[in-house]
Design an enzyme around this catalytic site. Structure first.
Site, PDB file in Angstrom:
ATOM      1  N   PRO A 244       0.831  -1.221   0.000  1.00 32.21           N
ATOM      2  CA  PRO A 244       0.000   0.000   0.000  1.00 32.21           C
ATOM      3  C   PRO A 244       0.858   1.261   0.000  1.00 32.21           C
ATOM      4  O   PRO A 244       1.883   1.338   0.686  1.00 32.21           O
ATOM      5  CB  PRO A 244      -0.801  -0.115   1.306  1.00 32.21           C
ATOM      6  CG  PRO A 244      -0.763  -1.567   1.663  1.00 32.21           C
ATOM      7  CD  PRO A 244       0.535  -2.090   1.156  1.00 32.21           C
ATOM      8  N   GLY A 247       2.219   3.830  -5.004  1.00 34.55           N
ATOM      9  CA  GLY A 247       1.952   4.627  -6.200  1.00 34.55           C
ATOM     10  C   GLY A 247       1.297   3.872  -7.322  1.00 34.55           C
ATOM     11  O   GLY A 247       1.449   4.249  -8.489  1.00 34.55           O
ATOM     12  N   LYS A 248       0.545   2.817  -7.031  1.00 35.24           N
ATOM     13  CA  LYS A 248      -0.109   2.040  -8.100  1.00 35.24           C
ATOM     14  C   LYS A 248      -1.184   2.872  -8.801  1.00 35.24           C
ATOM     15  O   LYS A 248      -1.235   2.921 -10.028  1.00 35.24           O
ATOM     16  CB  LYS A 248      -0.711   0.764  -7.507  1.00 35.24           C
ATOM     17  CG  LYS A 248       0.309  -0.155  -6.840  1.00 35.24           C
ATOM     18  CD  LYS A 248      -0.315  -1.443  -6.342  1.00 35.24           C
ATOM     19  CE  LYS A 248      -1.214  -1.203  -5.147  1.00 35.24           C
ATOM     20  NZ  LYS A 248      -0.486  -0.751  -3.952  1.00 35.24           N
ATOM     21  N   HIS A 464      16.717   1.234  30.834  1.00 34.18           N
ATOM     22  CA  HIS A 464      16.279   0.324  29.765  1.00 34.18           C
ATOM     23  C   HIS A 464      16.741   0.830  28.396  1.00 34.18           C
ATOM     24  O   HIS A 464      17.344   0.078  27.612  1.00 34.18           O
ATOM     25  CB  HIS A 464      14.759   0.196  29.806  1.00 34.18           C
ATOM     26  CG  HIS A 464      14.210  -0.795  28.824  1.00 34.18           C
ATOM     27  ND1 HIS A 464      13.854  -2.074  29.164  1.00 34.18           N
ATOM     28  CD2 HIS A 464      13.950  -0.681  27.490  1.00 34.18           C
ATOM     29  CE1 HIS A 464      13.407  -2.704  28.091  1.00 34.18           C
ATOM     30  NE2 HIS A 464      13.448  -1.873  27.069  1.00 34.18           N
ATOM     31  N   GLU A 465      16.479   2.094  28.096  1.00 34.01           N
ATOM     32  CA  GLU A 465      16.856   2.649  26.789  1.00 34.01           C
ATOM     33  C   GLU A 465      18.365   2.802  26.676  1.00 34.01           C
ATOM     34  O   GLU A 465      18.930   2.620  25.584  1.00 34.01           O
ATOM     35  CB  GLU A 465      16.153   3.990  26.559  1.00 34.01           C
ATOM     36  CG  GLU A 465      14.633   3.926  26.579  1.00 34.01           C
ATOM     37  CD  GLU A 465      14.074   2.935  25.584  1.00 34.01           C
ATOM     38  OE1 GLU A 465      14.717   2.686  24.547  1.00 34.01           O
ATOM     39  OE2 GLU A 465      12.990   2.377  25.849  1.00 34.01           O
TER      40      GLU A 465
END
Length: 660
Positions: A244, A247-248, A464-465
């Site tokens: 999706p 650019g179809k 944590h990060e």
């Protein structure tokens, strides 16, 4: 000069007039039938004035109601029936429509004791009251009804007035709506002609190979004799396949714009309605319109809405959808390429389309439109920013490198978000930091600044990060860390963002192991520093386990189990989604798979703990800085790490050494 008549009317108006006349006739028959069958079931016997006086003289009348011109009386049934026989009065049979609804008396039921009779009386007859009083009849007088004249007129003419009003309403709808009334079987395709804004290949970027493939179609529409003189046939159908937003639809419009031919656009879901047979009728009408405007292009977006495998419905197939698909197949078979009608369809699920739709002679050519690469993303950004004021500091190549995996629609959204942010800040031009902020908003979500977080939770998030960022920095060959933040965004309390330096289409076993180790860096930092575990690592553990299981079951990257794949995906084509993985292996093999997945995850987790334990001071410094600034860029991260002597991972070598 021709006089206006039925033969000169447009086809839509002729059909509408014929349909309306038929409906008017049906409504008229219904009104007449209602009036006939709504007649009273209990009828009143009618007698002459002289017969009524005779009945009064015989003492048969018990009660009389005198109206303005009619008298109604109750007569003793036995005397009245005897009177009828003496006078030779025969009762006429009721009409056939009243026989069906009239209450029939049971065969053995007793005859009624009283009979109601009706008689027309002369106006102001002085002898009537004398005769009635002489024979002791109860006399009642009914006052004259004062019904306005317009009520009686409305009562008789109201149905016809309503029919005329409905006729006028439908006629106006026909004039305003272009003949849309009662046109369920008409195609809803929108015709895009030269009068509107043209879309050309200049508006399409990032899919150069796809543009080259459809260039042949444009040349055929411009000069069909060039191909026909050599016996060549242009493909009847072109199927545009891709994720999706790649650019179809835009490419299909560009084909029509470059060729300068009419362009019919319709969605697959617009064919099928709740009425049976409407979808097939709309397909026929669409191709009839196309033949009248040939040469032209028919574009069906999301063709999988009607082109799915037949007979794959839950609890029986969807007959209406299958009828629509059958009609589409028939129309494509009957379509002559010399007419210049080319069918272009788009889908992001080619695997669920019916095989009859994809065979040669229908959709002959399949054009794959993938997500754009770095060069394609830069070209797309140039297309979307050509009418927007950009600051000199804006470098589109940097933005293209920082947006891997973005489709054309994502990049258009990025440019629009950056413009909105710049307008919100009352700027005259769009700055580079506007693009950066818009990118973070799209990837990570909006900052939740109003969210109240305790100091303890903020400290957990910081370590944590910091664990994710430090492990990613100390393992050679991982994607560079772009940004680390502990500001809540979307559903996450913090985020470590890595951006690849280039587009990747294949991953080595070492790269996947490094990704698992980086994912487990957050949980490892919690245990190394805080000595406890939190639920914040749930998504990291899920992703790490998924990668490890794919390495074993799909990619054949397990030394113990060898280069084999395990499990077969089961999916329902009608739903278009994977439901389960079917086991095609023994219980012993399943145990070995689980053991191998657990071994991979555990080894990567131990490696992450080892890296963080060897760089304990660096981890604390990163967490403290995150608590102060809340956001660290890649440059700030490098500046902090440069102050320490780092101990890198010994398990994973450098990328160049691995390749050697």
């Amino acid at each position: 000069m021709k006089k206006p008549g039925p033969s000169n009317m447009p086809p839509n108006m002729r059909n509408f007039t014929r349909n309306m006349l038929m409906w008017l006739l049906v409504a008229l028959v219904m009104i007449v039938a209602f009036n006939l069958f709504n007649a009273p079931r209990r009828l009143v016997e009618e007698v002459s004035y002289s017969q009524f006086l005779d009945l009064v003289e015989r003492g048969a009348v018990k009660r009389a109601v005198i109206g303005e011109h009619v008298l109604t009386a109750e007569v003793k049934g036995e005397i009245f029936r005897k009177f009828q026989k003496e006078m030779g009065i025969k009762k006429p049979p009721p009409p056939f429509w009243q026989r069906a609804v009239r209450e029939e008396r049971p065969a053995k039921a007793p005859l009624p004791s009283t009979v109601r009779v009706k008689v027309n009386i002369p106006t102001n007859d002085p002898t009537l009251l004398k005769v009635l009083r002489k024979n002791k009849v109860e006399i009642y007088v009914k006052p004259p009804e004062k019904t306005p004249w317009y009520v009686s007129i409305l009562g008789s003419w109201l149905p016809f007035i309503l029919l005329i009003a409905i006729w006028i309403f439908f006629m106006r709808q026909m004039q305003v709506g272009g003949g849309k009334a009662l046109s369920f079987g008409k195609s809803k395709a929108r015709l895009v002609s030269d009068s509107g804004k043209k879309v050309t290949f200049a508006d399409v970027a990032g899919i150069e190979e796809a543009k080259e493939e459809v260039q042949e179609i444009i040349e055929f529409l411009k000069d069909p004799k060039r191909f026909q003189r050599l016996g060549g046939k242009i493909p009847k159908g072109v199927l545009l396949v891709g994720p999706p937003g790649t650019g179809k639809t835009l490419l299909a419009k560009a084909i029509a714009g470059e060729a300068g031919v009419p362009f019919f656009s319709i969605s697959g879901s617009e064919f099928v309605e709740m009425f049976v047979g409407v979808g097939a009728a709309r397909v026929r009408d669409l191709f009839d319109q196309a033949k009248r405007h040939a040469p032209c292009i028919i574009f069906i977006d999301e063709i999988d809405a009607v082109g799915r495998h037949r007979g794959a419905g839950l609890g029986g197939g969807h007959d209406e959808r299958e009828q629509t698909l059958n009609q589409l197949l028939v129309e494509m078979d009957g379509m002559d390429t010399s007419e210049g009608i080319i069918l272009v369809a788009a889908t992001n699920r080619p695997d669920i389309l019916d095989p009859a739709l994809l065979r040669p002679g229908r959709f002959d050519r399949r054009v794959v439109i993938p997500r754009p690469d770095v060069k394609g993303r830069e070209e797309i950004l140039r297309v979307h920013t050509r009418n927007k004021p950009l600051a000199p500091s804006v470098d589109l190549s940097v933005i293209a490198k920082a947006t891997p995996g973005f489709s054309g629609a994502d990049l258009a959204n990025l440019v629009n978000e950056a413009a909105l942010l710049a307008a919100r800040k009352d700027r005259e031009v769009i700055e580079m930091d506007d693009f950066e902020e818009a990118k973070d908003k799209i990837i990570m979500g909006v900052e939740r600044k109003s969210m109240i977080i305790s100091d303890e939770e903020k400290r957990n998030t910081a370590f944590h990060e910091a664990g994710h960022a430090l492990v990613a920095k100390l393992i050679p060959g991982t994607d560079p860390v772009h940004k680390v933040t502990i500001i809540p965004r979307g559903m996450a309390l913090g985020l470590t963002q890595q951006l690849p330096t280039d587009d990747r289409y294949n991953y080595t076993k070492e790269q996947l192991l490094k990704s698992i180790t980086v994912l487990l860096g957050g949980r490892a930092a919690e245990e190394v520093v805080l000595h406890h575990q939190t639920t914040g690592a749930a998504n990291d553990l899920e992703r790490a386990t998924e990668i490890a299981r794919k390495m074993v079951c799909q990619f054949g990257m397990s030394d113990r189990l060898g280069p084999l794949t395990f499990g077969k995906k089961d999916e329902l084509v009608f739903l278009g989604k994977e439901l389960a993985t079917h086991k095609e292996y023994s219980e012993k093999t399943a145990e070995e798979i689980d053991e191998e997945v657990a071994r991979i995850v555990r080894e990567c987790y131990l490696e992450a703990k080892t890296i963080l334990s060897n760089n304990f001071e660096v981890l604390n410094a990163l967490a403290r800085t995150l608590l102060e600034k809340e956001v660290l860029s890649s440059d700030e991260l490098d500046r902090i790490l440069s102050q320490f002597e780092l101990k890198k991972s010994t398990r994973f070598g450098d990328e160049e050494q691995d390749a050697a």
